[in-house]
Design a protein around this motif. Structure first.
Motif, mmCIF file in Angstrom:
data_model
loop_
_atom_site.group_PDB
_atom_site.id
_atom_site.type_symbol
_atom_site.label_atom_id
_atom_site.label_comp_id
_atom_site.label_asym_id
_atom_site.label_seq_id
_atom_site.Cartn_x
_atom_site.Cartn_y
_atom_site.Cartn_z
ATOM 1 N N GLU A 75 -11.402 6.489 30.571
ATOM 2 C CA GLU A 75 -11.325 7.145 29.269
ATOM 3 C C GLU A 75 -10.543 6.345 28.238
ATOM 4 O O GLU A 75 -10.751 6.525 27.024
ATOM 5 C CB GLU A 75 -10.691 8.528 29.414
ATOM 6 C CG GLU A 75 -9.272 8.512 29.978
ATOM 7 C CD GLU A 75 -8.733 9.922 30.179
ATOM 8 O OE1 GLU A 75 -8.795 10.726 29.226
ATOM 9 O OE2 GLU A 75 -8.264 10.230 31.282
ATOM 10 N N ASP A 76 -9.672 5.442 28.678
ATOM 11 C CA ASP A 76 -8.842 4.694 27.739
ATOM 12 C C ASP A 76 -9.035 3.185 27.815
ATOM 13 O O ASP A 76 -8.343 2.437 27.114
ATOM 14 C CB ASP A 76 -7.360 5.024 27.962
ATOM 15 C CG ASP A 76 -6.911 4.745 29.397
ATOM 16 O OD1 ASP A 76 -7.779 4.500 30.268
ATOM 17 O OD2 ASP A 76 -5.700 4.782 29.651
ATOM 18 N N GLY A 77 -9.942 2.727 28.678
ATOM 19 C CA GLY A 77 -10.143 1.286 28.762
ATOM 20 C C GLY A 77 -10.850 0.850 30.030
ATOM 21 O O GLY A 77 -11.300 1.674 30.829
ATOM 22 N N PHE A 91 -7.741 -4.250 31.911
ATOM 23 C CA PHE A 91 -8.387 -5.483 31.458
ATOM 24 C C PHE A 91 -8.527 -5.494 29.945
ATOM 25 O O PHE A 91 -8.124 -6.444 29.275
ATOM 26 C CB PHE A 91 -9.748 -5.622 32.131
ATOM 27 C CG PHE A 91 -10.544 -6.821 31.682
ATOM 28 C CD1 PHE A 91 -10.124 -8.103 31.972
ATOM 29 C CD2 PHE A 91 -11.718 -6.647 30.967
ATOM 30 C CE1 PHE A 91 -10.857 -9.213 31.546
ATOM 31 C CE2 PHE A 91 -12.463 -7.740 30.545
ATOM 32 C CZ PHE A 91 -12.028 -9.030 30.829
ATOM 33 N N LEU A 92 -9.072 -4.410 29.387
ATOM 34 C CA LEU A 92 -9.201 -4.263 27.942
ATOM 35 C C LEU A 92 -9.108 -2.787 27.587
ATOM 36 O O LEU A 92 -9.718 -1.954 28.258
ATOM 37 C CB LEU A 92 -10.550 -4.796 27.449
ATOM 38 C CG LEU A 92 -10.756 -6.313 27.342
ATOM 39 C CD1 LEU A 92 -12.213 -6.593 26.982
ATOM 40 C CD2 LEU A 92 -9.822 -6.928 26.315
ATOM 41 N N PRO A 93 -8.378 -2.429 26.531
ATOM 42 C CA PRO A 93 -8.414 -1.035 26.080
ATOM 43 C C PRO A 93 -9.742 -0.733 25.397
ATOM 44 O O PRO A 93 -10.396 -1.626 24.854
ATOM 45 C CB PRO A 93 -7.251 -0.968 25.083
ATOM 46 C CG PRO A 93 -7.102 -2.365 24.578
ATOM 47 C CD PRO A 93 -7.491 -3.276 25.720
ATOM 48 N N LEU A 94 -10.144 0.525 25.441
ATOM 49 C CA LEU A 94 -11.354 0.981 24.758
ATOM 50 C C LEU A 94 -11.136 2.417 24.307
ATOM 51 O O LEU A 94 -10.955 3.308 25.139
ATOM 52 C CB LEU A 94 -12.575 0.896 25.675
ATOM 53 C CG LEU A 94 -13.896 1.396 25.076
ATOM 54 C CD1 LEU A 94 -14.302 0.551 23.873
ATOM 55 C CD2 LEU A 94 -15.007 1.394 26.117
ATOM 56 N N GLU A 95 -11.101 2.614 23.008
ATOM 57 C CA GLU A 95 -10.851 3.926 22.411
ATOM 58 C C GLU A 95 -9.560 4.550 22.950
ATOM 59 O O GLU A 95 -9.448 5.778 23.042
ATOM 60 C CB GLU A 95 -12.050 4.857 22.614
ATOM 61 C CG GLU A 95 -13.309 4.380 21.912
ATOM 62 C CD GLU A 95 -14.421 5.417 21.853
ATOM 63 O OE1 GLU A 95 -14.251 6.513 22.427
ATOM 64 O OE2 GLU A 95 -15.467 5.129 21.235
ATOM 65 N N ALA A 96 -8.590 3.700 23.281
ATOM 66 C CA ALA A 96 -7.298 4.208 23.762
ATOM 67 C C ALA A 96 -6.562 4.984 22.673
ATOM 68 O O ALA A 96 -5.667 5.786 22.970
ATOM 69 C CB ALA A 96 -6.440 3.047 24.257
ATOM 70 N N LYS A 126 -21.549 13.251 17.343
ATOM 71 C CA LYS A 126 -21.413 11.880 16.840
ATOM 72 C C LYS A 126 -20.018 11.284 17.043
ATOM 73 O O LYS A 126 -19.628 10.371 16.321
ATOM 74 C CB LYS A 126 -21.793 11.828 15.357
ATOM 75 C CG LYS A 126 -23.231 12.268 15.093
ATOM 76 C CD LYS A 126 -23.597 12.145 13.627
ATOM 77 C CE LYS A 126 -25.045 12.561 13.385
ATOM 78 N NZ LYS A 126 -25.438 12.432 11.965
ATOM 79 N N ALA A 127 -19.292 11.762 18.058
ATOM 80 C CA ALA A 127 -17.935 11.258 18.299
ATOM 81 C C ALA A 127 -17.913 9.997 19.150
ATOM 82 O O ALA A 127 -16.868 9.358 19.289
ATOM 83 C CB ALA A 127 -17.086 12.343 18.970
ATOM 84 N N GLY A 128 -19.058 9.639 19.745
ATOM 85 C CA GLY A 128 -19.087 8.515 20.675
ATOM 86 C C GLY A 128 -19.840 7.312 20.147
ATOM 87 O O GLY A 128 -20.265 7.258 18.987
ATOM 88 N N ALA A 129 -20.012 6.351 21.036
ATOM 89 C CA ALA A 129 -20.683 5.097 20.684
ATOM 90 C C ALA A 129 -21.178 4.435 21.962
ATOM 91 O O ALA A 129 -20.849 4.868 23.080
ATOM 92 C CB ALA A 129 -19.735 4.169 19.934
ATOM 93 N N ILE A 130 -21.972 3.381 21.784
ATOM 94 C CA ILE A 130 -22.347 2.506 22.897
ATOM 95 C C ILE A 130 -21.845 1.111 22.563
ATOM 96 O O ILE A 130 -22.112 0.584 21.474
ATOM 97 C CB ILE A 130 -23.865 2.504 23.139
ATOM 98 C CG1 ILE A 130 -24.325 3.896 23.583
ATOM 99 C CG2 ILE A 130 -24.234 1.470 24.208
ATOM 100 C CD1 ILE A 130 -25.833 4.023 23.765
ATOM 101 N N TYR A 131 -21.089 0.535 23.501
ATOM 102 C CA TYR A 131 -20.479 -0.768 23.340
ATOM 103 C C TYR A 131 -21.086 -1.754 24.335
ATOM 104 O O TYR A 131 -21.732 -1.360 25.311
ATOM 105 C CB TYR A 131 -18.969 -0.699 23.609
ATOM 106 C CG TYR A 131 -18.204 0.228 22.704
ATOM 107 C CD1 TYR A 131 -17.641 -0.225 21.513
ATOM 108 C CD2 TYR A 131 -18.009 1.565 23.052
ATOM 109 C CE1 TYR A 131 -16.910 0.624 20.687
ATOM 110 C CE2 TYR A 131 -17.287 2.426 22.231
ATOM 111 C CZ TYR A 131 -16.734 1.946 21.057
ATOM 112 O OH TYR A 131 -16.014 2.788 20.244
ATOM 113 N N ALA A 132 -20.827 -3.030 24.095
ATOM 114 C CA ALA A 132 -21.178 -4.078 25.054
ATOM 115 C C ALA A 132 -19.936 -4.902 25.360
ATOM 116 O O ALA A 132 -19.240 -5.354 24.435
ATOM 117 C CB ALA A 132 -22.273 -4.979 24.505
#
Length: 293
Positions: A75-77, A91-96, A126-132
């Protein structure tokens, strides 16, 4: 017509929200998550031995890095997890910085690029996204997504698929096969109608898309042109995501959930949240390893 193929229970430990199944053909081990409860399941198919790992956070998917490590999407990375002791290192944060969102559907492209979906913890619109995750960096592919699902890729790596379950549309996106990144805009492949909704998907060796139809107790198989070819019954209403398993990848592991069910609904659906094995006679494909750099 609904097919009723031979089906067995892999795990009768009910998942609040089962998701993210994958299979390591080198060790005959299946992995999946209970997102809401922060649990990671590990099942050795040959022996039937199952272990459950407490992660301490919501997580929804993993990619195999190598024989010793996994990349966990939480949920945070993104976390590197060592198989030997379960130790996880960020490794990397994501939406932290967004405590109201979490990860959801994800899958690794043949190039090693990891597509990662996020959404609101209460499915806020619409609160989310798709990342690569590509070459060690995260970029946004698609924003304004409510419930990202059905992320999967054609066998040649030239097409990606995804849905926003709230829109009931499965999209096809042209990709660069060498990078797993879009080289064009998403186009509508099919519009879902009727009972249930589009949830997790996986592509087989022929390019067919195997989709878990949430709320309809089934797996639907679609051609690359969007034609429904088969429907396989699942003994739980809220099937959530499939994965090809077994030495020849012909069987289908299907996760499910009891999320949002009250006592009466759970009594009417006693295997809600179980994890199943379907003798699907599939021509599956092994999942690729994720590349970190």
């Amino acid at each position: 017509m609904m097919e009723q193929v031979p089906t067995s229970i892999l795990s009768n430990d009910p998942c609040h929200l089962g998701e993210g199944p994958t299979y390591d053909v080198t060790t005959d081990t299946a992995w999946w998550f209970d997102i809401r409860e922060g649990r990671l399941f590990e099942a050795h198919l040959g022996s039937g031995a199952i272990r459950v790992h407490a992660l301490g956070r919501m997580a929804s998917a993993l990619g195999r890095i190598d024989a010793e490590r996994q990349l966990i999407v939480a949920e945070d990375g993104l976390y590197v997890r060592k198989l030997a002791d379960g130790v996880m290192t960020l490794f990397l944060p994501l939406e932290a910085d967004k405590p109201d969102t979490r990860s959801n559907d994800c899958r690794v492209h043949q190039s090693g690029t990891f597509w990662i979906g996020t959404m609101g913890k209460k499915a806020e619109p619409k609160a989310g996204a798709i990342y690569a995750l590509h070459r060690g960096k995260i970029s946004t592919l698609f924003s304004g997504i409510s419930i990202p699902n059905s992320i999967c890729f054609s066998p040649d790596g030239g097409t990606g698929y995804f849905t926003d379950t709230a829109r009931a549309v499965l999209y096809a996106v042209p990709l660069n096969p060498a990078t797993g990144l879009p080289r064009g805009e998403p186009e509508v492949l099919l519009r879902h109608t009727g009972i249930g909704g589009l949830d997790g998907s996986v592509c087989d060796a022929d390019g067919n898309i195997w989709n878990a139809c949430w709320g309809a107790s089934r797996i639907d198989v679609y051609s690359p042109q969007g034609e429904r070819l088969r429907s396989l019954g699942v003994p739980a209403k809220q099937a959530s995501c499939p994965a090809f398993v077994g030495p020849d990848l012909s069987r289908l592991l299907v996760t499910s959930a009891w999320q949002d069910m009250d006592a009466a609904a759970r009594a009417a659906d006693p295997q809600a949240g179980y994890t199943f094995l379907l003798e699907a006679s599939a021509r599956g494909r092994a999942e690729p390893d994720v590349e970190l750099a």
